[in-house]
Design an enzyme around this catalytic site. Sequence first.
Site, PDB file in Angstrom:
ATOM      1  N   TYR A   1     -11.353  -8.084  15.142  1.00  0.00           N
ATOM      2  CA  TYR A   1     -10.726  -6.806  14.937  1.00  0.00           C
ATOM      3  C   TYR A   1     -10.546  -6.118  16.290  1.00  0.00           C
ATOM      4  CZ  TYR A   1     -15.553  -5.311  15.615  1.00  0.00           C
ATOM      5  OH  TYR A   1     -16.803  -5.130  16.137  1.00  0.00           O
TER       6      TYR A   1
ATOM      7  N   GLU B   1      -5.043  -8.301  17.078  1.00  0.00           N
ATOM      8  CA  GLU B   1      -6.364  -7.942  16.557  1.00  0.00           C
ATOM      9  C   GLU B   1      -6.161  -6.799  15.578  1.00  0.00           C
ATOM     10  OE1 GLU B   1      -9.248  -9.418  17.134  1.00  0.00           O
ATOM     11  OE2 GLU B   1      -8.631 -10.766  18.754  1.00  0.00           O
TER      12      GLU B   1
HETATM   13  O1  PAY Z   1      -6.548 -14.931  23.209  1.00  0.00           O
HETATM   14  O2  PAY Z   1      -7.684 -13.371  24.093  1.00  0.00           O
HETATM   15  C1  PAY Z   1      -7.500 -14.178  23.192  1.00  0.00           C
HETATM   16  C2  PAY Z   1      -8.425 -14.277  22.019  1.00  0.00           C
HETATM   17  C3  PAY Z   1      -9.416 -13.185  21.887  1.00  0.00           C
HETATM   18  C4  PAY Z   1     -10.299 -13.301  20.639  1.00  0.00           C
HETATM   19  C5  PAY Z   1     -11.286 -14.450  20.808  1.00  0.00           C
HETATM   20  O3  PAY Z   1     -12.380 -14.263  21.337  1.00  0.00           O
HETATM   21  O4  PAY Z   1     -10.946 -15.577  20.408  1.00  0.00           O
HETATM   22  C6  PAY Z   1     -10.967 -11.972  20.429  1.00  0.00           C
HETATM   23  C7  PAY Z   1     -12.012 -11.917  19.323  1.00  0.00           C
HETATM   24  C8  PAY Z   1     -11.483 -12.598  18.071  1.00  0.00           C
HETATM   25  O5  PAY Z   1     -10.644 -12.045  17.348  1.00  0.00           O
HETATM   26  O6  PAY Z   1     -11.932 -13.707  17.816  1.00  0.00           O
HETATM   27  C9  PAY Z   1     -12.425 -10.484  19.036  1.00  0.00           C
HETATM   28  C10 PAY Z   1     -13.445 -10.338  17.929  1.00  0.00           C
HETATM   29  C11 PAY Z   1     -13.832  -8.876  17.710  1.00  0.00           C
HETATM   30  C12 PAY Z   1     -14.722 -11.107  18.246  1.00  0.00           C
HETATM   31  O7  PAY Z   1     -15.130 -11.945  17.435  1.00  0.00           O
HETATM   32  O8  PAY Z   1     -15.296 -10.893  19.301  1.00  0.00           O
HETATM   33 ZN    ZN Z   2     -10.760 -14.192  16.114  1.00  0.00          ZN
END
Ligand code: PAY
Ligand code: ZN
Length: 301
Positions: A191, A264
Amino acid sequence: SMKPREAVYDRYMSCQEIHHYMRDLSAAYPEIATGIIFANGTEGHKVKGIKISNGNVGQKALWFDCAIHAREWITPPVCLRIIDEVIADPALRDLADWYILPVANPDGYNYSITTDRFWRKTRSPNPDPDCPGTDPNRNFDFLWDAGNPTDYCSEVYPGTNAFSEPEVSGIGNFILDIADSLVLYVAIHSYGEQILYPYGHTVEPVPNVDQLIAAGTASADAIAAVAGTTYTVENSASGLYFTYGASDDFAYGRGAVQYAYTFELSGGGSAGFDPPASLIQPVVDEVWPGIKALVDYVLAN
Ligand code: PAY
Ligand code: ZN
């Protein structure tokens, strides 16, 4: 033809229900809706999406995936809403061919329903039996980084090698197959109310950063117009943290897809990943106009 069952937005659907819904659509509308199996997870659940197309020759293509992270339950409803809109409106299908994957990590999604609500990763075995799973969004074959190769318990464990996860290689290779026609790649996560653009491994601006920001801003404006929710448009690395082997960077860097994003969505519930079902409808109602504005911008530019 038989009327297909409908997607629902007043509760969270199971993966099986979502797959049955897509099967009904391709049975009811065989000339426009085609199921696609991208892979089987290591626990055997199918990575199943849908192509929706009028069959126009030489059209551009658009891609949306949801729930590559198991616990991000608010995301499949957004993919289902996109499917509903594109099935209902032939003009959307004359804009482009649509590829939509509502549950990109079905093994994990099922596990998050049956056993551990906040499971994120795949369910593939690791040498440490207490810590299975790989982060599929660190497993794509673009600037993949092993990090600490024995940190199996990490939520961002990237796997033994790029594309070690069948879900990820299935999705990634398909994206490369359609890359010539693909103009927009969107990974839907939760999120944070962010529209993130490449890259995740550097804050250096990419060549078409102005276009990425303009299209992302058009989307954010359309979302805000519905109920005032503010999405920020940011580079992944500066808006969040550094990532390697993420899907949007893969689509952009390997697939040369001009517009690639990670959305997100809004958070909710005890941990951000578990909004009450009453939030599904407002979220899809504001995000769909954002998707439509993004698509319109991308196809016009
Ligand atoms: O491409 O920057 C990107 C991906 C970012 C996401 C990731 O870590 O894969 C961000 C996180 C996600 O949606 O999985 C954020 C969430 C809140 C988390 O789990 O930390
Ligand atoms: Zn994710």
